[in-house]
Design a protein around this motif. Structure first.
Motif, mmCIF file in Angstrom:
data_model
loop_
_atom_site.group_PDB
_atom_site.id
_atom_site.type_symbol
_atom_site.label_atom_id
_atom_site.label_comp_id
_atom_site.label_asym_id
_atom_site.label_seq_id
_atom_site.Cartn_x
_atom_site.Cartn_y
_atom_site.Cartn_z
ATOM 1 N N LEU A 62 0.717 -1.119 -0.121
ATOM 2 C CA LEU A 62 0.240 0.295 0.162
ATOM 3 C C LEU A 62 1.548 1.709 0.097
ATOM 4 C CD1 LEU A 62 -2.526 -1.179 2.797
ATOM 5 C CD2 LEU A 62 -2.624 -1.554 0.079
ATOM 6 N N VAL A 63 0.591 2.144 -0.883
ATOM 7 C CA VAL A 63 1.541 3.268 -1.212
ATOM 8 C C VAL A 63 0.662 4.220 -0.828
ATOM 9 C CG1 VAL A 63 2.672 4.306 -2.716
ATOM 10 C CG2 VAL A 63 3.572 2.227 -2.226
ATOM 11 N N GLY A 64 1.847 5.467 -0.445
ATOM 12 C CA GLY A 64 1.122 6.892 -0.107
ATOM 13 C C GLY A 64 1.891 7.770 -0.112
ATOM 14 N N HIS A 65 1.729 9.059 0.043
ATOM 15 C CA HIS A 65 2.312 10.097 0.647
ATOM 16 C C HIS A 65 1.821 11.360 1.535
ATOM 17 C CE1 HIS A 65 0.933 13.632 -1.543
ATOM 18 N NE2 HIS A 65 0.432 12.620 -2.872
ATOM 19 N N HIS A 66 2.454 11.305 2.226
ATOM 20 C CA HIS A 66 2.201 12.619 3.375
ATOM 21 C C HIS A 66 2.251 14.582 3.077
ATOM 22 C CE1 HIS A 66 5.811 12.762 5.881
ATOM 23 N NE2 HIS A 66 6.054 11.983 5.379
ATOM 24 N N ASP A 67 3.518 14.538 2.493
ATOM 25 C CA ASP A 67 3.696 15.390 1.875
ATOM 26 C C ASP A 67 2.711 16.072 0.861
ATOM 27 O OD1 ASP A 67 5.027 13.678 -0.322
ATOM 28 O OD2 ASP A 67 5.658 15.129 -1.258
ATOM 29 N N THR A 68 2.326 17.297 1.072
ATOM 30 C CA THR A 68 1.492 18.494 -0.058
ATOM 31 C C THR A 68 2.223 19.671 -0.878
ATOM 32 O OG1 THR A 68 0.673 20.121 1.423
ATOM 33 C CG2 THR A 68 -0.241 17.709 2.324
ATOM 34 N N VAL A 69 1.135 19.845 -1.904
ATOM 35 C CA VAL A 69 2.600 21.434 -2.814
ATOM 36 C C VAL A 69 2.087 22.631 -1.089
ATOM 37 C CG1 VAL A 69 1.838 20.166 -4.814
ATOM 38 C CG2 VAL A 69 -0.172 21.864 -3.437
ATOM 39 N N TRP A 70 0.910 22.067 -0.529
ATOM 40 C CA TRP A 70 0.871 23.965 -0.258
ATOM 41 C C TRP A 70 1.608 24.441 1.059
ATOM 42 C CZ3 TRP A 70 -3.492 26.137 -1.350
ATOM 43 C CH2 TRP A 70 -4.886 25.653 -1.836
ATOM 44 N N LEU A 118 3.324 1.774 2.816
ATOM 45 C CA LEU A 118 4.622 3.066 2.867
ATOM 46 C C LEU A 118 4.569 4.094 2.270
ATOM 47 C CD1 LEU A 118 8.018 2.821 2.451
ATOM 48 C CD2 LEU A 118 7.498 2.643 -0.459
ATOM 49 N N VAL A 119 4.729 4.804 3.016
ATOM 50 C CA VAL A 119 4.296 6.109 3.499
ATOM 51 C C VAL A 119 5.442 6.888 3.041
ATOM 52 C CG1 VAL A 119 2.871 8.249 3.917
ATOM 53 C CG2 VAL A 119 2.463 5.831 4.771
ATOM 54 N N ASN A 120 5.786 7.983 1.641
ATOM 55 C CA ASN A 120 6.800 8.230 1.816
ATOM 56 C C ASN A 120 7.264 9.913 2.042
ATOM 57 O OD1 ASN A 120 5.646 8.836 -1.305
ATOM 58 N ND2 ASN A 120 7.107 9.656 -1.945
ATOM 59 N N GLY A 121 7.464 11.010 1.816
ATOM 60 C CA GLY A 121 7.384 12.328 2.292
ATOM 61 C C GLY A 121 7.985 13.064 1.020
ATOM 62 N N GLN A 132 13.968 4.388 -5.020
ATOM 63 C CA GLN A 132 14.882 3.095 -4.763
ATOM 64 C C GLN A 132 14.060 2.286 -3.749
ATOM 65 O OE1 GLN A 132 18.755 3.296 -3.895
ATOM 66 N NE2 GLN A 132 19.151 4.001 -6.351
ATOM 67 N N LEU A 133 13.980 3.122 -1.980
ATOM 68 C CA LEU A 133 12.509 2.524 -1.622
ATOM 69 C C LEU A 133 11.481 2.080 -2.131
ATOM 70 C CD1 LEU A 133 12.569 1.164 2.033
ATOM 71 C CD2 LEU A 133 11.618 4.217 2.090
ATOM 72 N N ILE A 134 10.825 2.690 -2.358
ATOM 73 C CA ILE A 134 9.541 1.917 -3.825
ATOM 74 C C ILE A 134 9.585 0.913 -4.385
ATOM 75 C CG2 ILE A 134 7.303 2.940 -5.307
ATOM 76 C CD1 ILE A 134 7.641 6.031 -3.830
ATOM 77 N N GLU A 135 10.253 1.323 -5.210
ATOM 78 C CA GLU A 135 10.832 -0.031 -6.102
ATOM 79 C C GLU A 135 11.327 -1.463 -5.755
ATOM 80 O OE1 GLU A 135 12.486 3.067 -10.625
ATOM 81 O OE2 GLU A 135 13.931 2.020 -8.095
ATOM 82 N N ASP A 317 3.340 7.785 -7.387
ATOM 83 C CA ASP A 317 4.419 6.677 -7.378
ATOM 84 C C ASP A 317 4.242 5.032 -8.167
ATOM 85 O OD1 ASP A 317 6.126 7.806 -5.817
ATOM 86 O OD2 ASP A 317 4.613 8.001 -4.094
ATOM 87 N N ALA A 318 2.806 5.137 -8.593
ATOM 88 C CA ALA A 318 2.665 3.941 -8.970
ATOM 89 C C ALA A 318 3.570 3.644 -10.201
ATOM 90 C CB ALA A 318 1.078 4.451 -9.834
ATOM 91 N N ASN A 319 3.759 4.990 -11.174
ATOM 92 C CA ASN A 319 4.621 4.739 -12.067
ATOM 93 C C ASN A 319 6.226 4.077 -12.032
ATOM 94 O OD1 ASN A 319 2.969 6.784 -12.224
ATOM 95 N ND2 ASN A 319 4.419 6.817 -14.457
ATOM 96 N N TYR A 320 5.996 4.072 -11.114
ATOM 97 C CA TYR A 320 7.523 3.087 -9.883
ATOM 98 C C TYR A 320 6.889 2.076 -10.031
ATOM 99 C CZ TYR A 320 10.440 7.776 -9.505
ATOM 100 O OH TYR A 320 10.492 9.209 -10.073
ATOM 101 N N THR A 321 6.286 1.552 -9.299
ATOM 102 C CA THR A 321 6.053 0.252 -8.444
ATOM 103 C C THR A 321 5.538 -0.970 -9.983
ATOM 104 O OG1 THR A 321 3.536 0.997 -8.371
ATOM 105 C CG2 THR A 321 4.890 1.063 -6.291
#
Length: 367
Positions: A62-70, A118-121, A132-135, A317-321
């Motif tokens: 399961l992949v997500g991210h917690h950073d934002t553009v704001w 996996l939740v990246n920042g 690399q962590l995602i892959e 990040d779906a592109n990487y997986t």
């Protein structure tokens, strides 16, 4: 779920502010620990804080991210609110609601065994430290589910994504006094104008060539940011142009890469330097086909409206997986609209149905 979403939104996490991202990781980690019964592994790479939970031998990622553009302080102008069935706040759709759905879906199952979370920042800035962590996490899994927001306000899943490349075209000229002796200068502004037209032509030629991008359509090559010069009365010695490329196939990504790197100066005495290159590889529809069919069947069983799939130009990040060889389905996060915009919102009524859909997908693919 709304209480958890409020907690995440109130902790701002602008990608460029690594301190804010670290604070956000603490809040996300605490939420995940409460719902999953285990603390995450905190991974800091290049100053960026990522989180990972691993339960047994993972079959599902399961992949997500917690950073934002704001930027920090956006809560002052875009406060958290729930009204008229819509939740609002910076990053509420992209993608803090997706994180809430992800944790609640996994927590609703008898056990999280066989799942890696996996939740990246740094997703919003290209996942440069987490790629690399995602892959690595995706390799060997039977499925990856990405909790980015739905493709549209009706809830379409994202079944294919274009690959991305980013370049900076740098023109080197020669400065001179623009009034007394302009002839002694080499005007970088004039040369960057030639480069803008050349780059724009690459996109037009891709569309005209009929290059088969399948459901993703033709590649796009877009000149974006540009800067030049240092003073009003000086022949510019330096100019820069940012270029955004979205390609439906690896072959198109490679073809455009060769064109950009082949750019040459047309102004005598000027030189052209090309920086950057390929970033995310394309995610073809074949990567998601089986998982999308499964999701459609589950939605029907749950009595939910029929699912639709959409190919989109944006990358995640779906592109990487997918490129790592793992079947991937994206857009399973919140339904809403206005991502990255003042109008950003989440459709509150869709939070629970999407969470139930994800829970069933996890249960059936981790076996």
């Amino acid at each position: 779920m709304l209480a958890d979403l409020k907690e995440l939104v109130l902790c701002e996490s602008f990608s460029a502010d690594l301190g804010a991202v670290a604070r956000s990781a603490e809040v996300v980690g605490a939420l995940g620990a409460r719902l999953l019964g285990a603390a995450p592994e905190t991974i800091v790479i290049g100053g960026v804080t990522h989180l990972r939970w691993t339960f047994g031998t993972p079959r599902v990622l399961l992949v997500g991210h917690h950073d934002t553009v704001w930027p920090i302080g956006s809560l002052d102008t875009h406060p958290w609110s729930v009204a008229g069935g819509r939740a609002r706040g910076p990053g509420v759709l992209d993608m803090k609601a997706g994180l809430v759905q992800m944790f609640h879906a996994l927590a609703s199952l008898p056990s999280p065994e066989g799942v890696c979370v996996l939740v990246n920042g740094d997703e919003e800035v290209g996942s440069t430290t987490s790629r690399q962590l995602i892959e690595r996490s995706a390799r060997g899994c039977a499925a990856t589910f990405v909790l980015e927001a739905a493709a549209d306000e009706k809830g379409a899943l994202k079944t294919a994504r274009k690959g991305t490349s980013r370049y900076e075209v740098v023109v080197h000229g020669r400065a001179a006094h623009s009034g007394q002796e302009p002839e002694k200068g080499v005007n970088a502004t004039v040369e960057i104008a030639h480069q803008v037209l050349a780059v724009a032509g690459f996109g037009a030629s891709s569309a005209a060539s009929g290059a088969d991008g399948g459901p993703l359509g033709a590649a796009t090559v877009t000149p974006t940011l540009m800067s030049s010069g240092s003073a009003r009365n000086t022949v510019p010695a330096l100019a820069r142009l940012a270029v955004d490329v979205r390609a439906p196939t690896t072959a198109e990504q490679d073809r455009i890469d060769a064109l950009v790197r082949g750019l040459g100066a047309r102004t005598p005495g000027a030189t052209v330097e090309v920086l950057g290159g390929r970033q995310r590889p394309p995610m073809g529809p074949e990567s998601s086909a089986a998982l999308f069919a499964l999701a459609c069947g589950i939605a029907a069983e749950l009595g939910q409206e029929p699912l639709r799939g959409r190919a989109v130009g944006g990358a995640s990040d779906a592109n990487y997986t997918a490129a790592a060889g793992c079947p991937t389905l994206d857009g399973l996060g919140a339904v809403g609209g206005g991502a990255h915009a003042d109008s950003e919102y989440v459709d509150v009524a869709r939070l629970v149905p999407r969470t139930r859909l994800l829970a069933e997908l996890i249960a059936r693919t981790r076996q």
